[in-house]
Design an enzyme around this catalytic site. Structure first.
Site, mmCIF file in Angstrom:
data_model
loop_
_atom_site.group_PDB
_atom_site.id
_atom_site.type_symbol
_atom_site.label_atom_id
_atom_site.label_comp_id
_atom_site.label_asym_id
_atom_site.label_seq_id
_atom_site.Cartn_x
_atom_site.Cartn_y
_atom_site.Cartn_z
ATOM 1 N N VAL A 172 -13.239 -20.895 -6.180
ATOM 2 C CA VAL A 172 -12.927 -21.072 -4.759
ATOM 3 C C VAL A 172 -14.084 -20.581 -3.894
ATOM 4 O O VAL A 172 -14.525 -21.271 -2.961
ATOM 5 C CB VAL A 172 -11.613 -20.347 -4.387
ATOM 6 C CG1 VAL A 172 -11.383 -20.395 -2.877
ATOM 7 C CG2 VAL A 172 -10.433 -20.974 -5.126
ATOM 8 N N GLY A 201 -16.491 -12.562 -3.561
ATOM 9 C CA GLY A 201 -15.936 -13.276 -4.717
ATOM 10 C C GLY A 201 -16.455 -14.698 -4.762
ATOM 11 O O GLY A 201 -16.223 -15.487 -3.852
ATOM 12 N N GLY A 214 -16.042 -16.977 -7.469
ATOM 13 C CA GLY A 214 -15.434 -17.815 -8.507
ATOM 14 C C GLY A 214 -15.365 -19.247 -8.016
ATOM 15 O O GLY A 214 -16.094 -19.640 -7.108
ATOM 16 N N LYS A 227 10.604 -18.757 -7.427
ATOM 17 C CA LYS A 227 9.645 -18.085 -8.303
ATOM 18 C C LYS A 227 10.381 -17.697 -9.571
ATOM 19 O O LYS A 227 11.577 -17.416 -9.526
ATOM 20 C CB LYS A 227 9.111 -16.812 -7.627
ATOM 21 C CG LYS A 227 7.785 -16.338 -8.176
ATOM 22 C CD LYS A 227 6.619 -16.960 -7.440
ATOM 23 C CE LYS A 227 5.284 -16.487 -7.979
ATOM 24 N NZ LYS A 227 4.174 -16.914 -7.096
ATOM 25 N N TYR A 249 -17.224 -20.240 -4.596
ATOM 26 C CA TYR A 249 -18.387 -21.132 -4.703
ATOM 27 C C TYR A 249 -18.217 -22.351 -3.800
ATOM 28 O O TYR A 249 -19.107 -22.706 -3.029
ATOM 29 C CB TYR A 249 -18.583 -21.580 -6.161
ATOM 30 C CG TYR A 249 -19.611 -22.682 -6.284
ATOM 31 C CD1 TYR A 249 -20.978 -22.377 -6.319
ATOM 32 C CD2 TYR A 249 -19.223 -24.023 -6.329
ATOM 33 C CE1 TYR A 249 -21.920 -23.392 -6.391
ATOM 34 C CE2 TYR A 249 -20.154 -25.036 -6.405
ATOM 35 C CZ TYR A 249 -21.503 -24.722 -6.435
ATOM 36 O OH TYR A 249 -22.438 -25.726 -6.498
#
Lengths: 351, 351
Positions: free
Chosen positions: B181, B177, B179, B80, B183
């Protein structure tokens, strides 16, 4: 833990920590500047009191390598690595292979070599993991003749700056330390007719130089007070210090040892005393030039030729010092910084 | 500043600091483990209170990526990076090109992608300096369908573990949620005959799902208390916390959001309450799988097929959790650690 503040002070590019806990390997690679080329610098193996001490050492030493490469006209940047721990460790293979993996992880941005606490044999283990290592047995070979040659031409440059002629015939040089470099330096000097006064803690080394080059031997403590034209320290660091300064009668100090000034203000003191000092990192760059030659597969002859350029580098530094009324050590830094700045500017123009 | 102690705690391999002071760029790349492959993980751009906070974040997040890749059966290690500073900075090109040079310096040991505070557009600047970046516009494309598909099969795995059948016909799923994903998840679920109760703070998104899939809408605060078989959090983190725990009546929690447990002990609380929790980093690995596909130039179909393996990964984790009486989050860590340890052992056998 303000790491970026420490890095930012001298504009270091990169600081890498590498850990292989199962092997007990802990290493740091510091890359100061790669404007002129890949960062080259040795691996120091040392038991530091803290990680912070190790970080500071790596940052300081890597910056020194940028200056050394820049002033020597090499296409190299400055880097250095340290391995933390007891350098008398038995299983060197595991430690140095881990270090090789750390070096390899940077894909050639950093090239390593031996340094304090490490040996060419250790570098063979590094070589098992990465090609980015120099100072390998059987490649460029013993760097001492090249280093000594650089010091020899450096002495000529200092004499020329002082007297207007670089003829060493009849000049008196006091050489401290008669290891590989000191021996070769005496040889080059004797060939030019210089008179030698020498010292070493090893009586055998002294005898050889007395026999071969007609040198005069003195006790180790007596070398500082010899009434010679040139003092060439080729062994210990910090030979210019509060104790030695009052007895030095030399017109020139020009030798192979690292860190000859105990503290940076001792450079000012030499300047005020009218003693011309050839900055150590400039005059002893032959070792770096030798491994640079190894990197580019130069012949020994070509490396020696390149070390001969130390003559003109020092002339330029002494001239800059005169022009700007600076001690030569500061003039050398100025010359190095100028070269890096010009190269950086050029690179930016092409982005 | 005991850097190696911080790295040693979870056996991090490498920690790199990169600084370009003239640009104001300061970046850290943490590589946790490369046993399974090059370390992949996004770039976070954040104004940290101190270098130490940034270091800890990079170490923590890179370790999480090792676990995520390992448990997903990908040949990737964990890494990362973080860029320190205000992520609303105007001149993103200079910052992200500097970051690209930092990534490039590791020669492929670390591969980056977008993350908190960065965007695919930023990754285009990174791409100007290094090929070791994924999530590029026009390559693997929008990862949401793949992520949603992974969550969908993850829900099936949880239902199968609970009921003995993975048939979703008539099962009731509460989706938080909607968004990209959320949907797509609703679409996959509706196609299998699941009944949907949904919420989102955006009324337009809610209306679309109600219209297309016959979902029932509830207010955002009401979703936690819905009496459904499955809760699929696909927006906020920390949805399992001291406030929500007492009202949760779901048999299963399985959704796409990151960091669904406010604190790790909330995983124990779910376990004790008899709620089956699909560890977030396992079930939402579709995004990572999608960029892994980009790295290997997979078709969208192949990436989706790979995301389908989240089904068997979760079945194995749930079984391990039952066998060893562990919460699934701990079982997942165990499975990931086992895979890395086996691969490391194999590598050592061949040295």
């Amino acid at each position: 833990m303000e790491m970026f503040e420490m890095m930012g002070r001298y504009e270091h590019e990169q600081l890498v920590f590498w850990s292989e806990p199962t092997l007990g390997y802990r290493g740091i690679i510091a890359i100061h500047d790669t404007t002129l080329g890949p960062a080259l610098g040795g691996t120091r193996f040392w038991r530091y009191d803290s990680d912070r001490d190790a970080i500071i050492d790596a940052l300081r030493l890597s910056r020194g390598m940028t200056y050394k490469a820049a002033v020597s006209g090499l296409n190299l940047g400055g880097g250095k690595s340290v391995i933390l721990g007891d350098n008398r460790v038995a299983d060197r293979e595991m430690i140095f292979r881990a270090h090789g993996r750390a070096v390899e992880s940077l894909g050639g941005r950093y090239i390593t070599a031996e340094d304090v606490g490490t040996s060419p044999a250790d570098m063979d283990y590094v070589l098992a993991e990465t090609d980015h290592v120099v100072g390998i047995y059987g490649r460029s070979g013993d760097p001492s003749p090249v280093t000594a040659y650089g010091v020899f031409v450096g002495i000529r440059a200092a004499v020329a700056h002082r007297t207007g002629s670089d003829d060493l015939d009849g000049k008196h040089v006091a050489v401290q330390g008669l290891g590989h470099v000191g021996y070769w330096l005496c040889k080059y000097l004797a060939d030019e007719g210089a008179r030698l006064t020498v010292t070493d803690i090893d009586a055998g080394r002294v005898q050889r130089v007395v026999d071969e080059f007609g040198a005069t031997a003195v006790d180790p403590d007596a070398i500082y007070a010899v009434d010679a034209d040139v003092f060439a320290p080729c062994a210990l660091g910090a030979v210019v210090n509060d104790d030695t300064l009052p007895v030095l009668k030399f017109g020139i100090i020009a030798g192979a040892a690292n860190n000859q000034l105990a503290l940076s203000h001792h450079g000012d003191a030499l300047h005020e005393a009218g003693i011309l000092y050839a900055p150590d990192y400039v005059i002893n760059a032959g070792g770096l030039i030798n491994v640079y030659g190894e990197l580019h597969e130069w012949s020994a002859e070509r490396s020696k030729l390149k070390a001969g350029e130390i003559y003109s580098s020092l002339r330029k530094i002494f001239q800059t010092a005169d022009d700007e009324s600076l001690p030569p050590a500061e003039a050398a830094d100025r010359v190095a910084e100028d070269r890096v700045a010009r190269a950086r500017h050029l690179q930016r123009s092409f982005v």
